[in-house]
Design an enzyme around this catalytic site. Structure first.
Site, PDB file in Angstrom:
ATOM      1  N   GLY A 383       0.689  -1.227   0.022  1.00 23.67           N
ATOM      2  CA  GLY A 383       0.062  -0.137   0.076  1.00 23.67           C
ATOM      3  C   GLY A 383       0.864   1.261   0.015  1.00 23.67           C
ATOM      4  N   PRO A 384       0.242   2.256  -0.222  1.00 21.72           N
ATOM      5  CA  PRO A 384       0.948   3.599  -0.156  1.00 21.72           C
ATOM      6  C   PRO A 384       1.511   4.023   1.212  1.00 21.72           C
ATOM      7  CG  PRO A 384      -1.420   3.842  -0.774  1.00 21.72           C
ATOM      8  CD  PRO A 384      -1.136   2.521  -0.300  1.00 21.72           C
ATOM      9  N   PRO A 385       2.716   4.861   1.035  1.00 30.12           N
ATOM     10  CA  PRO A 385       3.505   5.201   2.501  1.00 30.12           C
ATOM     11  C   PRO A 385       2.431   5.633   3.426  1.00 30.12           C
ATOM     12  CG  PRO A 385       4.330   6.180   0.398  1.00 30.12           C
ATOM     13  CD  PRO A 385       3.141   5.557  -0.037  1.00 30.12           C
ATOM     14  N   GLY A 386       2.741   5.645   4.550  1.00 25.89           N
ATOM     15  CA  GLY A 386       1.847   6.213   5.616  1.00 25.89           C
ATOM     16  C   GLY A 386       0.696   5.706   5.888  1.00 25.89           C
ATOM     17  N   GLY A 388       0.226   2.883   7.911  1.00 20.59           N
ATOM     18  CA  GLY A 388       0.232   2.158   8.859  1.00 20.59           C
ATOM     19  C   GLY A 388       0.505   0.547   8.626  1.00 20.59           C
ATOM     20  N   LYS A 389       1.255   0.444   7.815  1.00 17.61           N
ATOM     21  CA  LYS A 389       1.673  -1.163   7.379  1.00 17.61           C
ATOM     22  C   LYS A 389       2.836  -1.644   8.750  1.00 17.61           C
ATOM     23  CE  LYS A 389       3.210  -0.335   3.325  1.00 17.61           C
ATOM     24  NZ  LYS A 389       2.961   1.282   3.281  1.00 17.61           N
ATOM     25  N   THR A 390       3.711  -0.756   8.945  1.00 13.47           N
ATOM     26  CA  THR A 390       4.934  -0.843   9.894  1.00 13.47           C
ATOM     27  C   THR A 390       4.090  -1.028  11.110  1.00 13.47           C
ATOM     28  OG1 THR A 390       6.530  -0.116   8.259  1.00 13.47           O
ATOM     29  CG2 THR A 390       6.804  -0.401  10.647  1.00 13.47           C
ATOM     30  N   SER A 706      -6.151   3.739 -18.275  1.00 11.94           N
ATOM     31  CA  SER A 706      -7.457   4.079 -17.617  1.00 11.94           C
ATOM     32  C   SER A 706      -8.126   5.464 -17.934  1.00 11.94           C
ATOM     33  CB  SER A 706      -7.432   4.289 -16.134  1.00 11.94           C
ATOM     34  OG  SER A 706      -6.585   4.886 -15.550  1.00 11.94           O
ATOM     35  N   LYS A 749      -9.863   5.825  -6.842  1.00 13.53           N
ATOM     36  CA  LYS A 749     -10.461   6.951  -7.634  1.00 13.53           C
ATOM     37  C   LYS A 749     -11.897   7.414  -7.115  1.00 13.53           C
ATOM     38  CE  LYS A 749      -7.889   4.639 -11.598  1.00 13.53           C
ATOM     39  NZ  LYS A 749      -7.929   3.720 -12.710  1.00 13.53           N
TER      40      LYS A 749
END
Length: 800
Positions: A383-386, A388-390, A706, A749
């Site tokens: 997913g995108p940065p920031g 909450g993955k970590t 797209s 989107k």
């Protein structure tokens, strides 16, 4: 009678010999010769004008000395070629020597005689008359010429010889520096050369060469050369000796310090003998219940260290290996939390949203209760940065009741970082996986590989390939580190990896992981996260009490839309932290009890608005169509502008469009040309009209398929003069046949369209399944129009 006759003959021979030795000097053609006894010297060369003493003990030398004392106390001294020869013959000594005067003779205990002699002049043996009972020789005198007026060349040679001798004295600590003063007073070049050579420590052959140099100039030159050679050797000896002394001093100092340390340790009672340490290691091996092969290997290394010296460098290497093996958490497991409700509560306490991740963790806990032999899953959060993955990984470890370790893979290019170094290398250490397991202190931690998509490769190997064994549940139970050289079980570890994109992850590695997409947050999500998590956290970290800062909902929305542009909340957290710091300053400086921040005074804390939010077009326009795009920081709207003008059918594409996007635009134009009659467009537009397709924000590169139906709709609007509805946004790929193909990023989107007030979205029919991922509060107010062909798009989007 015969006996008396023989005695008479011996007496006559001795009388004749004495008569011969007492003969005056013989002079023939200016050459003076004399017959005299000769003493061969071992390891000693005597020069003219040289006074020295030496000891003699050989029978023939003693006879020669006694004979000389009975006559005129003159003896000929010659050096032996080999000092080890005990009974020399006429071939064992040099024939050039020194005629010397015996000054003193002293008998010592043990049949040894000490003799003091003075060298008179050079001489050369012309004939050895007899060898028994002593050496008797005919010697030719070689007198030293007296030079009264020295020429410039001779003076220069003498000075050169003296300066070289001074350097030799400086390099030789054994000789007294006062010698130079006595030597420098000599004014005869030949005598100077002889005296200098007598003080030198050199081989007999070199001294003999000087003795045999009868020409004074050649003698000085030879002595200068020998001095230079000996000085260079002495300098090298001094340099080597200095290094050795330093090393010895260092070793002695280290030994002394070690002994002091040992004494101190004994006084403190902390001294540990190597035998005691080996005994402790062996107890640990039994206690840890290591696998059979591993235990045998550790025992072998313990046996090796018991046989080598403690100061050996190899001892340190073996010791480090043994301690590393014994510090690993063999058979140590933490007890898992099996309470699903408690685990769900912990996950919800730390993070809002991330439902897929939480659901997968709870599934793992449920299955683990039913199955004892469950292997640890390998999850990949993309997913995108920031987003909450970590941080969710830490929460997973807390929810499971496990230890947590993290390893960042960003920029890792060396395979040894994963698998470790072989012990043949100096400074070898285990890989970071084994080091992290030692840090985790358990065999079943939550192990996070952060930024796995940023891993690199170069000449030191491919770390991604080394991870294949680690991240394979079928293989990682026997993971072998190059340093350990023994299998280590990683099958109970719960591996979690994070990535911003899967495109740079090698396919074999990607195939071993379970992908879970962590999409960006909506505005409502960010608002709730800010209110429940970020604001209380920052208030606490900035030293304020709850209630001292009141941030209104409108202000938080303004921060989200005007000061951040991201899918996650990292930048939002920084902006809230800035507000907290400025509020804390006001509380301290102005003595305020509390600070209220609203939309009206937000600029006072964060400055001018940084981002201009996308705005809904107020009216329907010809040639302008709103598309939807996915970016690394979430979804966004894309305005496509098209104008037609008289020309020759050229198509101009601007706005930093990528190759795929340009091809989509050309495909749309070709579809329009093939269906002119159906669309109410002149069939000759490609001959007399030019088209210019532009996507604003030209500084931002754009690519992807797209926007195909968006550009096609805008071109039809420009050619037909029919306006495009401003309250509709669309996304989808177009084919030459007019089919609309599915695209990705539907959730982001749709959220972007919802953010600017659009409530109708046209999307490919195959993307209907993605609508379920959109938050329920957004789905309720949005209208979705699934389409399969471009004709359906035009029917809905163009104003009749």
């Amino acid at each position: 009678m015969e006996k008396e006759k023989r005695e008479d003959e011996n007496m006559q021979d001795e009388l004749a010999e004495e008569l011969t030795d007492s003969l005056p000097l013989l002079e023939e053609e200016g050459v003076t010769q004399r017959v005299m006894p000769m003493i061969p010297l071992r390891g000693l060369t005597v020069f003219p004008c040289m006074v020295l003493h030496f000891d003699i003990g050989r029978e023939r030398s003693v006879c020669a000395l006694e004979k000389a004392m009975m006559q005129n106390q003159t003896v000929f001294l010659a050096a032996q070629k080999d000092p080890e020869t005990d009974l020399p013959t006429r071939d064992d000594f040099y024939y050039v020597g020194t005629i010397a005067k015996i000054k003193q003779m002293l008998r010592l205990p043990g049949d040894t005689i000490r003799v003091l002699v003075e060298g008179v002049e050079r001489g050369e043996i012309l004939e050895v008359i007899h060898e028994v009972p002593y050496f008797k020789c005919r010697v030719m005198e070689i007198p030293e010429p007296e030079i009264e007026d020295l020429d410039s060349e001779m003076v220069a040679r003498m000075r050169n010889c003296l300066s070289t001798f001074e350097a030799y004295l400086s390099a030789n600590p054994k000789l007294n520096d006062d010698i130079y003063g006595s030597v420098a007073t000599v004014d005869q070049p030949g005598r100077l050369a002889d005296i200098i050579t007598s003080h030198l420590e050199m081989k007999i052959e070199d001294k003999q060469a000087v003795l045999e140099a009868f020409d004074v100039g050649e003698r000085l030159e030879l002595v200068s050369q020998l001095l230079l050679k000996e000085t260079e050797i002495l300098n090298l000896e001094n340099e080597i000796g200095s290094k050795v002394r330093k090393q010895m001093d260092k070793s002695q100092r280290e030994y002394y310090l070690r002994e002091q340390l040992r004494a101190i340790q004994e006084e403190l009672g902390v001294a540990e003998d190597i035998d005691e340490e080996i005994l402790r290691w062996r107890k640990q091996v039994k206690k840890l219940r290591l696998p059979a092969k591993t235990a045998a290997k550790v025992e072998k290394e313990i046996g090796r260290i018991s046989k080598i010296q403690p100061s050996s460098p190899e001892g340190g290497i073996i010791r480090t290996y043994i301690e590393t093996m014994l510090e690993l958490p063999w058979h140590k497991y933490t007890k898992d939390n099996t309470d699903l409700k408690k685990a769900a509560r912990i996950l919800d306490e730390d993070h809002y949203g991330l439902e897929k991740v939480k659901e997968r963790v709870l599934e793992y806990l449920a299955v683990m209760q039913l199955s004892n032999g469950l292997k640890g899953p390998i999850l990949c959060l993309v997913g995108p940065p920031g987003t909450g993955k970590t941080s969710i990984s830490k929460s997973i470890a807390r929810a499971l009741g496990r230890n947590f370790v993290r390893m960042s893979l960003g920029g890792v290019r060396d395979e040894a970082e994963i698998r470790g170094h072989r012990r043949t290398y100096i400074g070898a250490i285990p890989g970071r996986i084994i080091s992290s397991m030692k840090e985790a202190e358990s065999m079943n931690p939550v192990f996070l590989f952060d930024e796995i998509d940023k891993i690199g490769a170069d000449f030191r190997g491919d770390p991604a390939s080394a991870l294949l064994e680690v991240l394979d549940p079928e293989q990682n139970k026997d993971f072998t580190d190059h340093y350990l050289e023994a299998p280590f079980d990683l099958s109970k570890v719960m591996f979690i990896t994070t990535a911003n994109s899967v495109e740079t992850i090698p396919q074999p590695l990607l195939d071993r992981m379970e992908l879970i997409e962590v999409s960006g947050y909506t505005e409502e999500d960010k608002l709730l996260i800010a209110q429940k998590y970020l604001l209380p956290k920052e208030i606490k970290e900035n030293g304020m009490q709850p209630g001292q800062l009141h941030l209104t909902e409108a202000a938080i929305r303004a921060v989200i839309n005007g000061y951040t542009r991201e899918s996650g909340v990292r930048s939002l957290e920084r902006q809230i932290a800035t507000i907290c710091r400025k509020a804390a300053r006001r509380i301290v400086e102005e003595k305020k009890k509390s600070v209220r921040v609203g939309e009206a005074n937000l600029e006072h804390y964060l400055g001018k608005v940084r981002y201009r939010g996308d705005k809904l077009e107020g009216e329907d326009r010809v040639g302008v169509c709103t598309g939807l795009a996915w970016t690394a920081v979430g979804g966004t709207t894309l305005s496509v502008e098209v104008i037609s003008m008289p020309g020759k059918g050229n198509v101009e594409l601007t706005g930093q469009l990528g190759d795929v996007m340009q091809e989509s635009a050309r495909a749309g134009v070709s579809y329009i040309r093939a269906h002119c009659a159906e669309l109410g467009i002149s069939e000759d537009f490609h001959k007399d009209k030019d088209l210019h397709i532009h996507v604003p924000e030209g500084a931002t590169p754009k690519d992807g398929p797209s926007a195909g139906i968006t550009m096609c709709t805008a071109v039809v609007s420009a050619l037909s003069g029919r306006p495009v509805r401003s309250d509709i946004a669309m996304t989808g790929e177009i084919t030459l046949r007019g089919k609309v193909l599915p695209v990705g990023g539907i959730r982001e989107k749709v959220l972007a369209a919802h953010r600017i007030g659009i409530r109708t979205v046209i999307l490919p029919a195959e993307n209907e399944r993605d609508i379920e991922e959109i938050p329920a509060n957004v789905r309720r107010v949005m209208e979705f129009i699934p389409v399969e062909e471009v004709g359906q798009v035009l029917e809905k989007a163009l104003v009749r």
